[in-house]
Write an enzyme that holds these catalytic residues in place. Structure first.
Site, PDB file in Angstrom:
ATOM      1  N   ASP A  85      30.131  45.012  41.795  1.00 42.76           N
ATOM      2  CA  ASP A  85      31.106  46.080  41.577  1.00 42.76           C
ATOM      3  C   ASP A  85      31.776  46.351  42.925  1.00 42.76           C
ATOM      4  O   ASP A  85      31.089  46.724  43.891  1.00 42.76           O
ATOM      5  CB  ASP A  85      30.363  47.332  41.063  1.00 42.76           C
ATOM      6  CG  ASP A  85      31.325  48.441  40.685  1.00 42.76           C
ATOM      7  OD1 ASP A  85      32.397  48.554  41.317  1.00 42.76           O
ATOM      8  OD2 ASP A  85      31.000  49.200  39.746  1.00 42.76           O
ATOM      9  N   GLY A 137      40.828  44.759  39.464  1.00 41.77           N
ATOM     10  CA  GLY A 137      41.718  45.910  39.406  1.00 41.77           C
ATOM     11  C   GLY A 137      41.602  46.632  38.081  1.00 41.77           C
ATOM     12  O   GLY A 137      41.197  46.055  37.071  1.00 41.77           O
ATOM     13  N   TYR A 159      47.913  53.839  40.149  1.00 42.44           N
ATOM     14  CA  TYR A 159      47.975  52.370  40.181  1.00 42.44           C
ATOM     15  C   TYR A 159      49.044  51.898  41.173  1.00 42.44           C
ATOM     16  O   TYR A 159      48.798  51.026  42.009  1.00 42.44           O
ATOM     17  CB  TYR A 159      48.277  51.869  38.766  1.00 42.44           C
ATOM     18  CG  TYR A 159      48.281  50.368  38.596  1.00 42.44           C
ATOM     19  CD1 TYR A 159      47.080  49.653  38.573  1.00 42.44           C
ATOM     20  CD2 TYR A 159      49.473  49.667  38.443  1.00 42.44           C
ATOM     21  CE1 TYR A 159      47.084  48.267  38.392  1.00 42.44           C
ATOM     22  CE2 TYR A 159      49.482  48.294  38.260  1.00 42.44           C
ATOM     23  CZ  TYR A 159      48.289  47.595  38.235  1.00 42.44           C
ATOM     24  OH  TYR A 159      48.286  46.229  38.059  1.00 42.44           O
TER      25      TYR A 159
HETATM   26  N1  LIG Z   1      48.128  41.876  33.599  1.00 40.14           N
HETATM   27  C1  LIG Z   1      49.212  42.257  34.269  1.00 40.14           C
HETATM   28  O1  LIG Z   1      50.319  42.407  33.701  1.00 40.14           O
HETATM   29  C2  LIG Z   1      49.137  42.495  35.759  1.00 40.14           C
HETATM   30  C3  LIG Z   1      50.339  42.745  36.417  1.00 40.14           C
HETATM   31  C4  LIG Z   1      50.317  42.977  37.773  1.00 40.14           C
HETATM   32  C5  LIG Z   1      49.135  42.962  38.464  1.00 40.14           C
HETATM   33  N2  LIG Z   1      47.975  42.725  37.811  1.00 40.14           N
HETATM   34  C6  LIG Z   1      46.752  42.743  38.614  1.00 40.14           C
HETATM   35  O2  LIG Z   1      46.064  41.519  38.498  1.00 40.14           O
HETATM   36  C7  LIG Z   1      44.651  41.741  38.588  1.00 40.14           C
HETATM   37  C8  LIG Z   1      43.966  41.159  37.366  1.00 40.14           C
HETATM   38  O3  LIG Z   1      44.509  41.784  36.224  1.00 40.14           O
HETATM   39  P1  LIG Z   1      44.194  41.332  34.730  1.00 40.14           P
HETATM   40  O4  LIG Z   1      45.425  41.564  33.966  1.00 40.14           O
HETATM   41  O5  LIG Z   1      43.538  40.007  34.707  1.00 40.14           O
HETATM   42  O6  LIG Z   1      43.173  42.487  34.329  1.00 40.14           O
HETATM   43  P2  LIG Z   1      41.926  42.510  33.319  1.00 40.14           P
HETATM   44  O7  LIG Z   1      42.067  41.441  32.303  1.00 40.14           O
HETATM   45  O8  LIG Z   1      41.817  43.927  32.906  1.00 40.14           O
HETATM   46  O9  LIG Z   1      40.706  42.137  34.285  1.00 40.14           O
HETATM   47  C9  LIG Z   1      40.364  42.981  35.356  1.00 40.14           C
HETATM   48  C10 LIG Z   1      39.264  42.336  36.162  1.00 40.14           C
HETATM   49  O10 LIG Z   1      38.884  43.223  37.221  1.00 40.14           O
HETATM   50  C11 LIG Z   1      37.471  43.441  37.142  1.00 40.14           C
HETATM   51  N3  LIG Z   1      37.090  44.740  37.677  1.00 40.14           N
HETATM   52  C12 LIG Z   1      37.577  45.963  37.334  1.00 40.14           C
HETATM   53  N4  LIG Z   1      36.943  46.927  38.028  1.00 40.14           N
HETATM   54  C13 LIG Z   1      36.038  46.305  38.820  1.00 40.14           C
HETATM   55  C14 LIG Z   1      35.088  46.735  39.778  1.00 40.14           C
HETATM   56  N5  LIG Z   1      34.910  48.031  40.067  1.00 40.14           N
HETATM   57  N6  LIG Z   1      34.340  45.811  40.404  1.00 40.14           N
HETATM   58  C15 LIG Z   1      34.484  44.523  40.128  1.00 40.14           C
HETATM   59  N7  LIG Z   1      35.354  44.019  39.239  1.00 40.14           N
HETATM   60  C16 LIG Z   1      36.129  44.916  38.603  1.00 40.14           C
HETATM   61  C17 LIG Z   1      37.155  43.315  35.677  1.00 40.14           C
HETATM   62  O11 LIG Z   1      35.776  43.115  35.495  1.00 40.14           O
HETATM   63  P3  LIG Z   1      35.037  43.536  34.121  1.00 40.14           P
HETATM   64  O12 LIG Z   1      35.335  42.478  33.120  1.00 40.14           O
HETATM   65  O13 LIG Z   1      33.625  43.557  34.494  1.00 40.14           O
HETATM   66  O14 LIG Z   1      35.606  44.866  33.735  1.00 40.14           O
HETATM   67  C18 LIG Z   1      38.009  42.105  35.321  1.00 40.14           C
HETATM   68  O15 LIG Z   1      37.403  40.924  35.773  1.00 40.14           O
HETATM   69  C19 LIG Z   1      44.462  43.250  38.711  1.00 40.14           C
HETATM   70  O16 LIG Z   1      44.333  43.600  40.073  1.00 40.14           O
HETATM   71  C20 LIG Z   1      45.765  43.803  38.163  1.00 40.14           C
HETATM   72  O17 LIG Z   1      46.060  45.067  38.668  1.00 40.14           O
HETATM   73  C21 LIG Z   1      47.949  42.504  36.469  1.00 40.14           C
END
Ligand SMILES: NC(=O)c1ccc[n+]([C@@H]2O[C@H](COP(=O)([O-])OP(=O)(O)OC[C@H]3O[C@@H](n4cnc5c(N)ncnc54)[C@H](OP(=O)(O)O)[C@@H]3O)[C@@H](O)[C@H]2O)c1
Length: 234
Positions: A48, A77, A140
């Site tokens: 974490d 994130g 965010y």
């Molecule tokens: N999707 C989009 O449109 C988008 C756009 C811009 C930026 N991003 C950024 O890209 C990154 C990945 O996004 P995603 O869309 O793949 O999100 P996601 O599918 O919600 O996955 C989030 C990941 O972060 C992990 N996480 C959350 N809190 C944590 C903590 N305290 N310690 C360790 N791991 C943690 C989650 O682990 P668990 O499975 O254990 O919860 C999961 O592996 C993020 O930083 C997000 O802000 C995403």
């Protein structure tokens, strides 16, 4: 040449696509997870990022498995959307703790070995929301904008040691994080995306791997949008 790559939040979404991309390229990949582990083909370590002890333990574990971390992808994130009048200190703080302070912790833990070995790549996952803002996402957006200042400071601190630090700013990407978006909001965002679609996690993974490559050696402190043109110029 194969590198040791550590990706936070690599069990699903963009992080998993990044882990698979590096692994396919022959690198030694470890993905951290908080809740459920990544698929069996990817080595997972529970961590974490809001817990300093777990972060330093995860980095030590990677070192004993594969040697020092050479590429760090800080991807973990969360969102916790609320309008400011309803947002509590805790809700603001939790997002900052994960997205910004968590990245700081991962970078601090990985930087010693990178500096010592005079080579390293750090890539932080920001968001275009950090630059153009979004209603309900003050926490965010603040965390994602903060990553740019963090990356650029580290670019100065570590540049002389052959370590580059860059930011990738995705637009709207199809993952669990965006699955709950109201269809009208999603259509509005796709409508202001010149390429006219949501991105895929692989679209982001390719950009991250480029920034981690030897060929990207003269790029540091950069923000690379991977957004189909959404919010370009911000
Ligand atoms: N999707 C989009 O449109 C988008 C756009 C811009 C930026 N991003 C950024 O890209 C990154 C990945 O996004 P995603 O869309 O793949 O999100 P996601 O599918 O919600 O996955 C989030 C990941 O972060 C992990 N996480 C959350 N809190 C944590 C903590 N305290 N310690 C360790 N791991 C943690 C989650 O682990 P668990 O499975 O254990 O919860 C999961 O592996 C993020 O930083 C997000 O802000 C995403």
């Amino acid at each position: 040449m194969a590198r040791t790559v550590l990706i936070s939040g690599g069990n699903r979404g963009i992080g998993l696509a990044i882990a698979r991309n590096f692994q396919k390229n022959g690198d030694r990949v470890v993905a951290t997870f908080r809740s459920s582990p990544p698929p069996a083909e990817i080595t997972g370590i529970k961590c974490d990022v809001t817990d300093e002890t777990q972060v330093s333990q995860a980095v030590s574990e990677v070192e004993s498995l594969h040697g020092p971390v050479e590429v760090l992808v800080a991807n973990a994130g969360i969102t916790l959307d609320k309008l400011i009048l309803r947002m509590t200190d805790e809700e603001f703080g939790d997002v900052l703790q994960t997205n910004l302070t968590g990245t700081f912790r991962m970078a601090r833990a990985a930087s010693r070995a990178m500096a010592k070995h005079r080579w390293g790549r750090m890539i932080f996952l920001s968001s275009v929301v950090g630059f153009f803002g979004a209603p309900g996402q003050a926490n965010y957006a603040a965390s994602k904008a903060g990553l740019v200042g963090l990356a650029r400071s580290l670019a100065w601190e570590l540049g002389g040691r052959g370590v580059t630090v860059n930011v990738v700013a995705p637009g709207l990407i199809s993952t669990d994080m965006t699955a709950g978006l109201a269809p009208e909001r999603r259509d509005l965002l796709v409508g202001i995306t010149p390429l006219g679609r949501m991105g895929t996690p692989d679209d982001v993974a390719h950009a991250v791997r480029f920034l981690a490559s030897e060929e990207a050696r003269f790029i540091t402190g950069a923000v690379l949008p991977v957004s189909g043109g959404l919010a370009m110029g911000y």
